[in-house]
Design a protein around this motif. Structure first.
Motif, PDB file in Angstrom:
ATOM      1  N   LEU B  97       0.848  -1.194   0.000  1.00 30.34           N
ATOM      2  CA  LEU B  97       0.000   0.000   0.000  1.00 30.34           C
ATOM      3  C   LEU B  97       0.882   1.243   0.000  1.00 30.34           C
ATOM      4  O   LEU B  97       1.671   1.458   0.917  1.00 30.34           O
ATOM      5  N   SER B  98       0.710   2.055  -1.034  1.00 34.44           N
ATOM      6  CA  SER B  98       1.650   3.163  -1.213  1.00 34.44           C
ATOM      7  C   SER B  98       1.480   4.266  -0.183  1.00 34.44           C
ATOM      8  O   SER B  98       2.354   5.097  -0.018  1.00 34.44           O
ATOM      9  N   ASP B  99       0.340   4.281   0.511  1.00 37.49           N
ATOM     10  CA  ASP B  99       0.116   5.335   1.499  1.00 37.49           C
ATOM     11  C   ASP B  99       0.750   5.026   2.854  1.00 37.49           C
ATOM     12  O   ASP B  99       0.755   5.875   3.730  1.00 37.49           O
ATOM     13  N   LEU B 100       1.214   3.810   3.013  1.00 37.11           N
ATOM     14  CA  LEU B 100       1.726   3.409   4.327  1.00 37.11           C
ATOM     15  C   LEU B 100       3.237   3.239   4.270  1.00 37.11           C
ATOM     16  O   LEU B 100       3.786   2.827   3.249  1.00 37.11           O
ATOM     17  N   TYR B 140       8.528   4.946   2.228  1.00 36.74           N
ATOM     18  CA  TYR B 140       7.300   4.486   1.582  1.00 36.74           C
ATOM     19  C   TYR B 140       7.667   3.554   0.431  1.00 36.74           C
ATOM     20  O   TYR B 140       8.765   3.677  -0.128  1.00 36.74           O
TER      21      TYR B 140
END
Ligand SMILES: Nc1ncnc2c1ncn2[C@@H]1O[C@H](COP(=O)(O)OP(=O)(O)OP(=O)(O)O)[C@@H](O)[C@H]1O
Ligand SMILES: [Mg+2]
Lengths: 669, 258
Positions: B97-100, B140
């Motif tokens: 997940l790129s947001d985490l 990230y």
């Protein structure tokens, strides 16, 4: 080409449907309003009440044009949204070698098909809605006209022509737009996966946004003692300060959506407790993406919602104000001065059920009262009344308060509530002041103040005064007997009331230098520069009806506009939400694959969607309450129950849309 | 003890006029503690098989038993629990997940349902250390190389300490050093902690870390090779079998693809 257009529409069926339905609802609204203007009997009925038969059609036409402009603007904005989310897809068609002329043709077909669907929804819905609207209007304005379903080929034709043209233009603009594709290839996709960041200056801007919004609310509302000096630091005049505060509010709201909310979501996602609950962590992350990406749309929606809630709230408040104004100025069926008694008795012969006389005296009085922290010396005309008469009137006019008046004292009746401020221990600030009468040199002590005029403020020249019976006999003034009539509650009675209302009877009294000094008395006179005037014949029912009609109409128009804005904003949010949900679908799928329970995925969808919808609603509510409160203090209105009801209805509709959006979001992935 | 039983498994994608048979009456079983490789040509149905065992895809006919439970009989919630607690999946396409941050990506599966294990930080430190990710935890995924991302995906699958590890080409993007490290770590897990591992790979060197290789062709069982001697001998056996499979040699069953 047509086939491809159809396939494209089907592929994006959710957004196509939302766009077409929203446009359809708005077109339906436009049709219904247009058909209303065409309803002759209704317009005729309003004309008879409002005295000017052109007023309502004129205002309605203006509203109609505004509505059409708004709808066209909305459709254009909607189109940019729809197109923006498809650039990648269109870009691919181009990459695969589809000629731009052919792709342009597809886009024009798509626009026309959507437009046709919207028009069908709009016209069918409009015919039904026109009846509903007409019924609502009739109810709000208090008529008894019957209304049927309105089919107006002329309006339908106009709307069809207009909106097909608009959709054609939109399609053509889209077709031109795809020629510019390719320059921004890939940039959008990249931005989607950029990691969340929070830099120092972003924190500064985030804080600035919150401070600006807070200051705009506090400064406009003037809620604290320190606000005034701070506002005056700018050295601007009152309206300049207000303008600055409005600017602070608008700019601050932008910063809030651009920086503060994303920063808050970012920090939330960093917080240990949140990081330990995947549900909250993912909701915070989703909100972060949303706010970062769609800050402009959210800001716009907040402004529109602010405007809508404020206008609806003020309309509700003004409606209450109008009804209170009638109550205050004409609480009894018919009130007249002595010179008009004969007229009433002649016209209403045989219809009078009850009649009463009240004697008053006109005198010039001098007093100094405190208002807004300043002493305000005034000489003006008073109509003086016996306390016993006042008690008698209270039986007919229940809104009159009990007054404390002993010999040597007087109760002052005036219209500005600012004089009724109470100080420590709930004592009236102005109680204990003196009032002197130059004509006989008498001085009375003001013991009480009220804004409720016995017999109604319409029959007064300026202020009223209630004194003890013994004082009344001794006072030197011009006798001014007044009369009250009650007519039979029959059609004939109502007709006579209407006829009496058409007679304009103005009384004038002399009020020159000599009168002010007490050398002469305020006797009746003709209309001159140095005179006071009042309406000598006041009929309650026609006045109440006119006010109901006028305010009912105003409320109708604002509800209409508010409804249009609400549909538009909710639709924009819904559409954005669908786009966003499609973008998040892969993430949801991964989470599901990793074993996140479906119930929690649903929770994430709901929490983040409601977060998206609630932020504009909360900020718009705060702003709107400040505005309504401001208008209330400027017009002596009260931000009462009706405003809250309006706000609650608005919020409920908004939340219903949020629920719908959450459902759609949960469906993806 | 059998941990995985694949029983007459068939998977057909698509509708009536456009059918793709991904798996075709496939049966085999795996005992607890095995380190099994799945090999076969591209499009043979390896990923499909792994997805069905991980319960993120469903069979058309046939069934899969894991730990004595028939996956086709479980409801949604039970399957989610199964994915969360019993299997660790290292996806072919990573699915980070790129947001985490890397750290949050790795610990994510532990935070779906409370209570969060109290040793979560220790576990994170442990897998990060093993997969050489300690210095990258605050970054990230987009800020990592492909190989680093693959190790993050592995760390995420391993942190739940699953009994069954499914890996779809876990070394596809790693250089031979990093690949060897990950593989020796998997071997260690297999030997010391008795974890069962199923690994899809194209690469005979990677496959030589396993102790049994199942070959699939056109969705059907083709052959299998079991390690008996040294790794080098096993490697040679695998190469031979690959040559057979690609040369179109004998098959035990003729796949029916309609
Ligand atoms: N969702 C799907 N819909 C239709 N067909 C599919 C789908 N997923 C896979 N297939 C087909 O099923 C077959 C097996 O695919 P699978 O991904 O399992 O192959 P694979 O052995 O993992 O190949 P590779 O080594 O290239 O990863 C292929 O022919 C593929 O085209
Ligand atoms: Mg594969």
């Amino acid at each position: 080409m047509r086939h491809l257009a159809w396939t494209n529409l089907k592929r994006h069926r959710h957004s196509t449907l939302i766009g077409a339905v929203a446009a359809g609802v708005l077109i339906a609204l436009a049709y219904a309003v247009g058909a209303l203007i065409d309803m002759r009997p209704l317009m005729h009925a309003t004309g008879s009440v409002l005295e000017d038969s052109r007023l309502m059609p004129a205002v309605m036409t203006l509203a109609w044009i505004l509505l059409l402009i708004f709808i066209v603007a909305f459709l254009i904005y909607l189109n940019t949204l729809l197109l923006a989310r498809r650039t990648e897809e269109l870009d691919m068609y181009r990459l695969l070698g589809m000629p731009s002329s052919r792709l342009g043709g597809v886009l024009i077909w798509e626009a026309l098909m959507t437009g046709a669907a919207a028009l069908v929804i709009g016209l069918v819905g409009g015919v039904l809605l026109s009846k509903l609207l007409a019924m609502a209007l009739v109810r709000l304005m208090g008529f008894q006209t019957a209304v049927g379903i309105q089919w107006s080929p002329q309006i339908a034709g106009q709307l069809t022509g207009l909106f097909l043209l608009v959709y054609l233009i939109i399609g053509a603009v889209n077709a031109a737009f795809i020629r510019t594709l390719g320059h921004q290839r890939g940039r959008r996709a990249e931005a989607q996966h950029l990691p969340p960041r929070l830099s120092g200056w972003q924190v500064v801007l985030a804080c600035a946004g919150v401070i600006l919004v807070g200051w705009s609310a506090i400064g406009t509302g003037n809620y604290f003692a320190w606000v005034r000096p701070v506002r005056q630091l700018t050295g601007l005049p009152g309206w300049g300060q207000l303008g600055l505060l409005t600017f602070c509010g608008i700019a601050g709201t932008y910063l809030v959506f651009r920086q503060s909310l994303p920063a808050a979501a970012f920090l939330l996602a960093r917080w240990r407790v949140v990081r330990r609950h995947a549900k909250w962590l993912l909701a915070a992350n989703t909100l972060y993406r949303w706010w970062r990406r769609d800050h402009f749309a959210l800001w716009l929606i907040t402004l529109l919602s602010t405007l809508t809630i404020a206008v609806l709230g003020s309309a509700a408040m003004l409606l209450q104000l109008g009804q209170r104004e009638v109550e205050n100025s004409m609480p009894l069926p018919i009130t007249t001065s002595a010179s008009n008694e004969a007229l009433v008795e002649k016209k209403a012969a045989g219809l009078i059920t009850r009649q009463a006389q009240v004697t008053t005296k006109r005198m010039v009085g001098k007093t100094t009262l405190r208002r807004q922290g300043r002493d305000d010396p005034t000489t003006t005309l008073y109509q003086v009344m016996r306390l016993s008469d006042y008690q008698r009137i209270r039986q007919w006019q229940p809104n009159l308060p009990a007054l404390q008046v002993a010999p040597g004292q007087a109760a002052l009746v005036l219209s500005d509530p600012a004089f009724l401020r109470r100080g420590p221990a709930q004592r009236l600030v102005n109680a204990g002041r003196q009032i002197t009468f130059p004509a006989d040199g008498r001085t009375l002590l003001i013991s009480d103040l009220t804004t409720a005029f016995p017999l109604g403020s319409a029959i007064y020249f300026d202020r009223g005064l209630v004194v003890a019976d013994s004082d009344y006999e001794e006072m030197k003034g011009v006798n001014d007997p007044l009369a009250v009539y009650w007519l039979k509650e029959t059609a004939a009675g109502h007709r006579v009331e209407q006829q009496l209302d058409d007679q304009t009877q103005i009384d004038y009294v002399r009020y020159d230098q000599a009168v002010r000094k007490g050398d002469k008395l305020p006797t009746a006179t003709k209309d001159t520069d140095d005179s006071f005037s009042r309406s000598g014949l006041n009929v309650r029912r026609p006045m109440a009806r006119a006010v109901d009609t006028l305010f009912g109409f105003a409320v109708f128009i604002t509800l209409l506009m508010g409804g249009a804005v609400l549909v538009a904003t909710a639709c924009i949010l819904l559409l954005k939400q669908v786009t966003h949900a499609q973008g998040r679908a892969p993430v949801r799928r991964v989470l599901w694959q990793l074993g996140m329970p479906t119930s929690q995925l649903t929770d994430v969808a709901y929490v983040s969607t409601f977060g998206v919808y609630l932020a504009p609603l909360i900020f718009a509510s705060i702003n709107a309450f400040v505005i309504v409160h401001f208008i209330a203090s400027a017009t002596a209105g009260q931000t009462g129950g009706l405003v809250l009801v309006v706000w609650a209805i608005y919020s409920l509709i908004d939340l219903a849309f949020a629920w719908l959006a959450a459902q759609l979001t949960d469906r993806y992935g | 003890m059998r941990i995985v039983t694949v029983d007459h498994l068939t998977k057909i994608y698509g509708h009536r006029f456009n059918r793709v048979g991904a798996l075709n009456d496939l049966s085999f079983h795996i005992d607890a503690g095995e380190f099994v490789g799945i090999m076969g040509p591209s499009g043979a149905g390896k990923s499909t098989l792994l997805n069905i065992i991980a319960s993120i895809d469903t069979p058309t006919t046939g069934s899969v038993w894991v730990g004595g439970v028939d996956l086709t009989q479980l409801n949604d919630a039970a399957l989610a629990k199964y994915r969360r607690e019993q299997v660790g999946f290292i996806f072919q396409e990573l699915n980070l997940l790129s947001d985490l941050t890397v750290a949050t990506n790795i610990t994510l599966p532990l935070t779906f349902v409370p209570p969060v294990p109290s040793d979560i930080d220790a576990r994170l430190a442990h897998v990060a250390d093993l997969l050489d990710l300690t210095g990258l935890l605050a970054r990230y995924p987009t800020e990592l190389s492909l190989g680093q991302r693959q190790r993050v995906a592995a760390a995420r699958a391993l942190i739940t300490q699953p009994a069954l590890i499914l890996a779809d080409e876990p070394t596809g993007s790693l250089d031979s050093m990093a690949a060897t490290e990950l593989l020796s770590y998997l071997t260690k897990l297999n030997l010391e902690e008795d974890r069962t591992i199923m690994m899809v790979t194209h690469d005979a060197f990677t496959a030589s870390f396993c102790n049994r290789i199942i070959f699939i062709r056109d969705g059907a069982y083709f052959a299998e090779v079991t390690r008996s001697g040294s790794r080098q001998a096993f490697f040679d056996q695998i190469i031979d079998m690959e040559a057979t499979i690609n040369g179109g040699g004998k098959r035990r069953e003729t796949p029916r693809v309609d």
